[in-house]
Design an enzyme around this catalytic site. Structure first.
Site, PDB file in Angstrom:
ATOM      1  N   HIS A   1      34.274  -8.042 -52.094  1.00 15.60           N
ATOM      2  CA  HIS A   1      34.983  -6.870 -51.598  1.00 15.60           C
ATOM      3  C   HIS A   1      34.453  -5.567 -52.202  1.00 15.60           C
ATOM      4  CE1 HIS A   1      37.847  -5.224 -49.058  1.00 15.60           C
ATOM      5  NE2 HIS A   1      39.003  -5.567 -49.641  1.00 15.60           N
TER       6      HIS A   1
ATOM      7  N   ASP B   1      33.803  -4.788 -46.493  1.00 12.87           N
ATOM      8  CA  ASP B   1      35.200  -4.530 -46.153  1.00 12.87           C
ATOM      9  C   ASP B   1      35.717  -5.598 -45.205  1.00 12.87           C
ATOM     10  OD1 ASP B   1      34.514  -3.714 -43.400  1.00 12.87           O
ATOM     11  OD2 ASP B   1      33.646  -1.942 -44.377  1.00 12.87           O
TER      12      ASP B   1
END
Length: 492
Positions: free
Chosen positions: A462, A466
């Site tokens: 992450h 995204d």
């Protein structure tokens, strides 16, 4: 009288060497055993000379310490898994000495000398350090080359050759065969030798070339299609026939409760897992799950399965999953990337080296299929068959276990639907595939129909990926599998 006595004494002194030797020959059985027997003969008149008679063979060979050379990939220690020799055994060049297991691969150490094993430095399961001696070899003559280097080979084996001992194999070939392999850009470690002691023949190279190019091999009687010992493909639908067992089913040993605690050091693959998973904890993961309708893919595989088997290859669902991933990575290259340790730079990988988490007797390993973007589905199936055979016999090398850029974990082949896969650094994404289930679903007309459903669980880094990117990639990957004909438009 004195003169006579003196002459007799002198005569006796002159005969003493012959008398001593005669007595020695009659008493040889009283001599202690040893490589050399020495006879001391007294020479009269105060001479200080000693003569030595050798009555048994003594080797003039030189004892060389056979050291563990650098295997590569930063490996500094290995675990000795099995010895193929013992002290006193005679060995020739390329004979197997032992099998060692690193935290990345299992390799066989072979001799570069002709001679006799004089000493083993380690027991089974001991840890050997790179640069330290493994054995002492007494050579029969002066040999060329540095004694500091040993020969490390990853044996080329196939699980279907049950008449041969798997762990004793090594890569052997004549110069002509080696030249043929070089001309066709073939690694000998990937070829199964059918000659004596696993020697690779010209026919083996030609057969390997035929399989790599997809050529249909000539019919040779009733030939059985090899079945990988480790199943890493998704579970087949319920209508598919269960694989026929080639032998009696061996019952698993019953666990024995000892009532005592046991402490063991972490070694090999377990030790590597500790390092990898510790590094993975530093990555903030993003999870995403979905389900895929594989009904059309099930029908397509059924049609192609017989054709693939006629070429000697088992076609599972995994080649389709892997190829669909590669097609998706072309549109989302950030999923096929890596970041540096400080997460300051992103490296976009040109090749799609897609790994497959594989459960083996040695533990969890992740070999990868190189350059998937250039391979057909049949090419991927051929490579998976090879990796599965090597994994089943514990002979995967560093070439197969390193360089991955993206990973799929087929946990569904064992059981379960959803999972939470852990990213394998330095990669940035991984997918876990659940088992295929036949479930009721509504079709476009609103009717309930039977569908072959599979769940998929994705994990992404992450820090650079995204949620929207991971979702779009998953949607594209799912569309290729739900409508496999659409892959034809993008195949290269």
């Amino acid at each position: 009288m004195a003169t006579t006595t003196l002459r007799g004494s002198l005569r006796l002194l002159k005969q003493m060497p012959q008398l001593t030797y005669h007595c020695y020959m009659q008493c040889t059985m009283l001599q202690p055993p040893g490589p050399e027997r020495t006879l001391h003969i007294l020479v009269p008149f105060g001479a200080t000379q000693w003569r030595h008679f050798r009555t048994s063979y003594r080797s003039n060979g030189k004892i060389l310490p056979f050291k563990l050379s650098d295997i590569g990939e930063g490996i500094m220690e290995v675990t000795v898994k099995e010895w193929y020799v013992k002290e006193g055994d005679k060995v020739s060049q390329f004979d197997s000495i032992c099998e060692v297991q690193s935290d990345k691969a299992s390799v066989t150490i072979t001799s570069r000398y002709d001679g006799v094993i004089r000493k083993l430095y380690y027991d089974v399961d001991d840890t050997a350090l790179v640069g330290t001696p493994l054995v002492d070899i007494e050579t029969n003559r002066a040999q060329e080359g540095s004694p500091e280097e040993d020969v490390v080979e990853t044996p080329a084996v196939a699980h279907q050759h049950t008449h041969q001992e798997i762990k004793g194999h090594k890569t052997q070939a004549t110069p002509a065969v080696r030249r043929l392999a070089i001309e066709n850009n073939i690694k000998l470690s990937e070829v199964v030798g059918t000659g004596k002691d696993g020697r690779i023949l010209k026919e083996d190279i030609l057969n390997f070339l035929a399989k790599q190019t997809g050529a249909i091999l000539p019919y040779e009687g009733e030939q059985q299609v090899p079945t990988p010992a480790v199943r890493t493909t998704a579970s087949a639908p319920s209508r598919d026939k269960a694989p026929v067992s080639s032998g009696p089913t061996v019952a698993a040993p019953r666990p024995v409760f000892t009532g005592k605690d046991r402490t063991e050091p972490l070694k090999g693959i377990q030790k590597a897992m500790v390092k990898t998973m510790t590094a993975a904890l530093k990555i903030p993961p993003f999870g995403y799950c979905d389900e895929v309708d594989l009904s059309q893919l099930v029908r397509l595989r059924t049609e192609l399965k017989g054709l693939a088997e006629s070429r000697g290859v088992k076609l599972s669902y995994m080649p389709f999953f892997i190829k669909a991933s590669s097609l998706g990575l072309l549109h989302f290259p950030i999923l096929n990337a890596s970041v540096d340790e400080g997460c300051q730079n992103i490296t976009y990988k040109a090749s799609h080296n897609i790994g497959l988490a594989m459960d083996t007797p040695q533990g969890l390993i992740v070999p990868n299929v190189k350059s998937v973007q250039t391979l057909s589905i049949f090419d991927i199936a051929v490579e998976l068959n090879r990796l599965q055979n090597l994994g089943a016999s514990g002979q995967l090398g560093t070439a197969e276990l390193t360089g991955g850029t993206f990973t799929l974990s087929n946990i569904g082949s064992i059981g379960g639907t959803y999972a939470k896969p852990v990213i394998l650094p330095p990669e940035v994404a991984i997918g876990a595939l659940g088992k295929i289930q036949v479930l009721p679903r509504f079709n476009t007309q609103g009717d309930i129909t039977k569908a072959h459903m599979m769940s998929v669980s994705w994990t992404a880094d992450h820090r650079i990926i995204d949620g929207a990117t991971m979702c779009r990639f998953s949607n594209l990957w799912r569309s290729y599998l739900e409508n496999p004909a659409s892959m034809v438009l993008d195949l290269k």
